[in-house]
Every structure is written in structure tokens, then in C-alpha cells.
Motif scaffolding. Structure first.
Motif, short mmCIF file in Angstrom:
data_model
loop_
_atom_site.label_atom_id
_atom_site.label_comp_id
_atom_site.label_asym_id
_atom_site.label_seq_id
_atom_site.Cartn_x
_atom_site.Cartn_y
_atom_site.Cartn_z
N ASP A 124 32.60 6.18 75.64
CA ASP A 124 33.07 6.84 74.42
C ASP A 124 34.00 5.94 73.61
O ASP A 124 34.40 6.30 72.51
N MET A 125 34.36 4.80 74.19
CA MET A 125 35.30 3.93 73.47
C MET A 125 34.60 3.30 72.26
O MET A 125 33.47 2.85 72.37
N ASP B 199 34.38 6.83 84.08
CA ASP B 199 35.65 7.41 83.63
C ASP B 199 36.74 6.34 83.72
O ASP B 199 36.86 5.64 84.72
N ILE C 67 41.70 8.66 80.92
CA ILE C 67 41.82 8.19 79.53
C ILE C 67 40.60 8.61 78.72
O ILE C 67 40.69 8.96 77.56
N GLY C 68 39.45 8.57 79.34
CA GLY C 68 38.22 8.94 78.63
C GLY C 68 37.03 8.29 79.30
O GLY C 68 37.18 7.63 80.33
N ARG C 69 35.88 8.50 78.71
CA ARG C 69 34.67 7.87 79.23
C ARG C 69 34.59 6.46 78.68
O ARG C 69 34.83 6.25 77.48
N PRO D 276 29.51 0.79 70.93
CA PRO D 276 30.92 0.97 70.59
C PRO D 276 31.35 0.37 69.24
O PRO D 276 32.34 0.79 68.69
N PHE E 26 39.79 5.48 71.24
CA PHE E 26 39.21 6.57 72.02
C PHE E 26 39.25 7.87 71.21
O PHE E 26 40.23 8.10 70.49
N GLU F 226 40.08 10.66 72.06
CA GLU F 226 41.30 11.41 72.36
C GLU F 226 42.48 10.96 71.50
O GLU F 226 43.35 11.75 71.18
N ASN G 245 40.36 -1.03 69.74
CA ASN G 245 39.73 -0.07 70.65
C ASN G 245 40.25 1.33 70.33
O ASN G 245 41.45 1.56 70.33
#
Ligand SMILES: [Zn+2]
Length: 481
Positions: A355-356, A329, A350-352, A393, A365, A367, A363
Motif C-alpha cells: 500500500d506504500m 505487513d 504501519i501498513g501493508r 507504488p 502510507f 494511514e 514514501n
């Protein structure tokens, strides 16, 4: 002295402790915990050996950071080895340190990326978790007489029984409906029990807004929800999600929370929906929090605004104590004083890390994409998936986004909308995505955590041999679910 409902703090001694005092308390507890971990887990012992250290060599946080990190893959591997060798997942090689006769509760991860990992708790651990839950509920204004409806998955998840116990410990009333029981049932129990709080994922909360008029004939704004506690996804730190949920639930207070069946816990103090300054880290006496660079795993100083991968070490913990545990995370920390006067760090999830996405060196995300898309509600429904041709990614542009247009939109409206959205994405997210438009309600709604990224399987055709020798070709494409 008995607690009064007007009291600001659940545990004033801990919650008003200065950061320096808290560090001293943490270090004292850390030394004790590391000795315990060393004596009860061969995996943890091997970490000390790799660093050429013994627990008594740790005299400062700098010393502590010389111990190698522990990862989820190691937890899973040792758990599997234990099952093979001993027939149960709590053997001495694992990160579970308590003997089986002391374990009174198990929780697990969802297991979406392999075998679920288990977390064992002793009665002492259970009591600490309940205490920590109560602390943050009290902070945001929950008092006896308030009902909290659990709209999260109940099965094995920390949002199930652990949360019920925490709610009860705070003196409030748990309404453990569970999102797995179905949207209709959740809405029926909202009508029946008139809960003050809806505790759920941001995406399920969003779905309830959409479904409430259809399933129970009531706009969600009339359901009487005073607080929405969105957990399990980073959404509640996203201003557009906050505004959408607050408006949809009739001006409800949005209060970001960690899920937390373990001692890493936090909650946002009272803020309007268009402001977000992070969650207060409310469990520093039971958890040492660190940040590392997600690639190099080097220490990142916890100064205001710093971002990095979260690393947790549990304190005073018996069952499955995490020790320098990194599970991907990404956090941002804030050290400036909060208006509420509460000392200590705040953080935003911010996120996993996995997941980026990287699109042409930018970059991205999921979100950030969600935030941008929600600005266009109701011309879009707000439901979407990022579709990748191969795992990230790195993404070969354009990034594809399967997205629902809003109710009543015509083809020409969609064309205009698409041009507007592409401009907005270029300006804010710095990518120009390709939108794959689909009608409203064609993207699956999830009652659990929603995975916003999916891998396109358009090139894969699988042969299935059914009953009676029938052969059917199933072509999975990005529009199949
Ligand atoms: Zn605050």
C-alpha cells in the motif's frame, strides 16, 4: 488455583517471563516445530533443501534465518495444485501439515487479491488461539460479565467464530452480530444487549458514529460502549483515529488489537487516546516474530524503533503452521519498558508493504493521509479514497484524493479549507495532493476492511450486452463506485 478477577495476568508464568527465558522456550519449541514441518509439508521440506539443511542443523536463531522465507503466493499456488491433483486444498505440497481427520476448523483470508488462502486448525490449535485471545482480553481489563459485540465480518474470517470462542474462553460474553448483517442491525443489537466492548474495524466504527443518530436516533456517545477494539486496519495506532473514536463513543477506551485467529497476537495495554506506544506481543511462546527489509528480505535487528516487514513462524502448531512466512505487513517494534510493567516487545502495524506509495521520492502510507484528513473533521466527514491512475507504488504528482466535505459546507468554505489542507499536507506528509471534493456520504462505507486506494478507470469504457440485445455503454470513472 482459581483465577481471581483482580489478577493482573491471565497466565502469569508466561506473561512475566524475561525476554531471555522466552527466547530459550521459543528455541526449544522451534526445533520441534521445524522437524514437524519438514516431515509434513513438501513445500517446507524444499525450503530446507534450498538452504542445504536438515531441521537438526538449526541450533540457533541465526541458523533458522538461513531457511528461505515462505510467501502467500506459494501458499496459494500449492493450494491450487492440491485442488487440481487431489480435489482438496490440504495435500502434501501445501503448508497444511495436519491430516484432514485432525482438522476441525477452517479460516480464510478475504481473497481480495485472488483466491482466498485457507488456514486449517486442529482442536489443539483452536484451544491455543482461544487461550491467546483470553490472555490479551484479560490484559486490557475484560472480565466475566463483560459483553463483547463482534462488529467484524463473521464469514470465514478470524474475527468471526475464532473470536467468539476466545471471548467465551475468557469468561466474557460474545455477541456475534457481524458487520455483514448491516449497520442498522449492529446498532439495534448495541441498544438491545448493551455491550461493553465494540470489536470492529476503525473505519466501520467511524461509520457507526455517523449513522447512529440517523438510524436509531441516538448519538453514539450515549450507547454505553466502554472499550473500542479496532482491528483489521492499522488505524488504532493513529492518534487522530483514536481521538475521534474515543470522543465519538463517549470517552471509550481505545485498545488496539490484532485480529488473530492464529498465534500472532497482540494488544495495547491501557493508554489514553492521545498516546500510543504499540501493542504488547502477547503470544511469543507460540510465535517467533522477525523483521526483514521489505525489498531485500534481509534480516532487520529487532531493536527499539526498528521497522520492517513482519515474518512469522508458528510454534506448537499442527494445522497450517507458518514457517518464516512473510505476508507484507510492515511493523515497527518498541523495546523500551512499558509503564504497565509487562516485559517483552511491543509493536505497531504501519501498513501493508504494497500500500506504500512513492510521490516525488516521498514514501506515503494511506494511514498518514488519513491521520492528516481527520484533523479537519467536521469540515470534512473523514471519508476519502486515494485515486491512482495506475497501480503504485510510484505516483505521478499530484496525488489525487477523493474526499467528502462536511455537512453544511459552502463552496467558499471548501476553497478556504482546501488551501489550509494543502498547507498542512505540505508540512507534515510532504506532498501537495489534489482534492476531488464530493458531497457527504457519496463515498461507499465499508463494513469490512476499507481499501483506501482505488485505481481510476476513467480511460476504460466497457461494453455490456444486456438482455434482449440491448447494448449499453458503461463508462467507469473515478467517481463511480
Ligand atoms: Zn503496557
Amino acid at each position: 488455583m482459581a483465577r481471581q478477577i483482580s489478577d493482573k495476568y491471565w497466565n502469569p508464568e508466561i506473561e512475566t517471563m524475561s525476554p531471555k527465558e522466552m527466547e530459550r522456550l521459543q528455541l526449544t519449541r522451534l526445533k520441534k516445530q521445524l522437524t514437524y514441518n519438514y516431515n509434513h509439508s513438501l513445500l517446507y521440506r524444499s525450503k530446507f533443501e534450498q538452504a542445504g539443511m536438515k531441521p537438526e542443523d538449526v541450533r540457533s536463531f541465526e541458523d533458522f534465518r538461513l531457511i528461505p522465507l515462505t510467501g502467500k503466493d506459494e501458499q496459494r499456488r500449492t493450494q491450487e495444485e492440491s485442488i487440481q491433483e487431489l480435489g482438496h486444498p490440504f495435500g502434501p505440497r501445501t503448508v497444511t501439515c495436519a491430516p484432514q481427520e485432525k482438522i476441525v476448523r477452517l479460516s480464510s483470508t478475504s481473497g481480495t487479491s485472488g483466491m482466498p488462502t485457507l488456514y486449517a486448525l486442529t482442536q489443539r490449535d483452536v484451544d491455543i488461539v482461544s487461550e491467546l485471545h483470553a490472555r490479551r482480553f484479560w490484559m486490557v481489563g475484560i472480565r466475566p460479565g463483560h459483553r463483547i459485540l463482534q462488529g467484524l465480518s463473521l464469514s470465514m474470517f478470524t474475527g468471526g467464530l475464532p473470536l467468539s470462542q476466545g471471548i467465551m474462553h475468557a469468561g466474557a460474553c460474545a455477541v456475534p452480530v457481524g458487520s455483514d448483517s448491516g449497520t442498522r442491525r449492529v446498532l439495534d443489537f448495541i441498544t438491545l444487549t448493551a455491550p461493553h466492548v465494540l470489536f470492529t474495524t476503525p473505519s466501520f466504527a467511524q461509520y457507526l458514529l455517523e449513522q447512529s443518530p440517523k438510524l436509531i436516533g441516538k448519538d453514539a456517545s450515549t450507547l454505553g460502549i466502554k472499550w473500542v477494539f479496532p482491528v483489521g486496519e492499522p488505524g488504532a495506532g493513529n492518534i487522530e483515529v483514536r481521538k475521534l473514536l474515543s470522543k465519538g463513543f463517549g470517552g471509550a477506551q481505545i485498545c488496539d488489537q490484532t485480529g488473530g485467529g492464529h498465534p500472532f497476537q497482540g494488544a495495547e495495554c491501557v493508554e489514553p487516546p492521545d498516546v500510543y506506544s504499540g501493542m504488547h506481543f502477547t503470544s511469543a511462546d507460540y510465535c517467533v516474530l522477525e523483521l526483514v527489509d521489505p525489498k531485500t528480505k534481509k534480516h532487520v535487528e529487532m531493536k527499539d524503533g526498528a521497522t520492517g516487514e513482519m515474518v512469522m513462524t508458528f510454534l506448537e502448531w499442527e494445522g497450517t503452521p507458518f514457517q518464516r512466512y512473510a505476508y507484507g505487513d510492515l511493523l515497527q517494534v518498541f523495546a523500551t519498558p512499558c509503564a504497565c510493567g509487562r516485559p517483552g516487545l511491543r509493536f505497531k502495524i504501519i501498513g501493508r508493504a504494497d500500500d506504500m506509495l512513492i510521490v516525488k521520492g516521498v514514501n506515503v502510507f494511506p494511514e498518514a493521509i488519513k491521520k492528516e484528513i481527520l484533523k479537519f473533521v467536521p469540515r470534512v466527514t473523514g471519508f476519502f479514497r486515494i485515486v491512482l491512475d495506475r497501480p503504485g507504488p510510484s505516483v505521478v504528482p499530484p496525488l489525487k484524493i477523493r474526499i467528502e466535505y462536511g455537512q453544511g459546507m459552502q463552496e467558499t468554505d471548501v476553497a478556504i479549507l482546501e488551501a489550509e489542507m494543502q498547507r498542512a499536507f505540505r508540512d507534515t506528509v510532504r506532498i501537495t495532493p489534489r482534492f476531488l471534493w464530493v458531497p457527504p456520504e457519496s463515498i461507499p462505507r465499508e463494513t469490512k476492511k476499507t481499501k483506501l486506494i482505488e485505481i481510476s478507470e476513467s480511460k476504460r469504457a466497457s461494453l455490456l450486452r444486456g438482455e434482449g440485445g440491448q447494448v449499453a455503454w458503461i463508462v467507469c470513472c473515478e467517481f463511480c463506485s
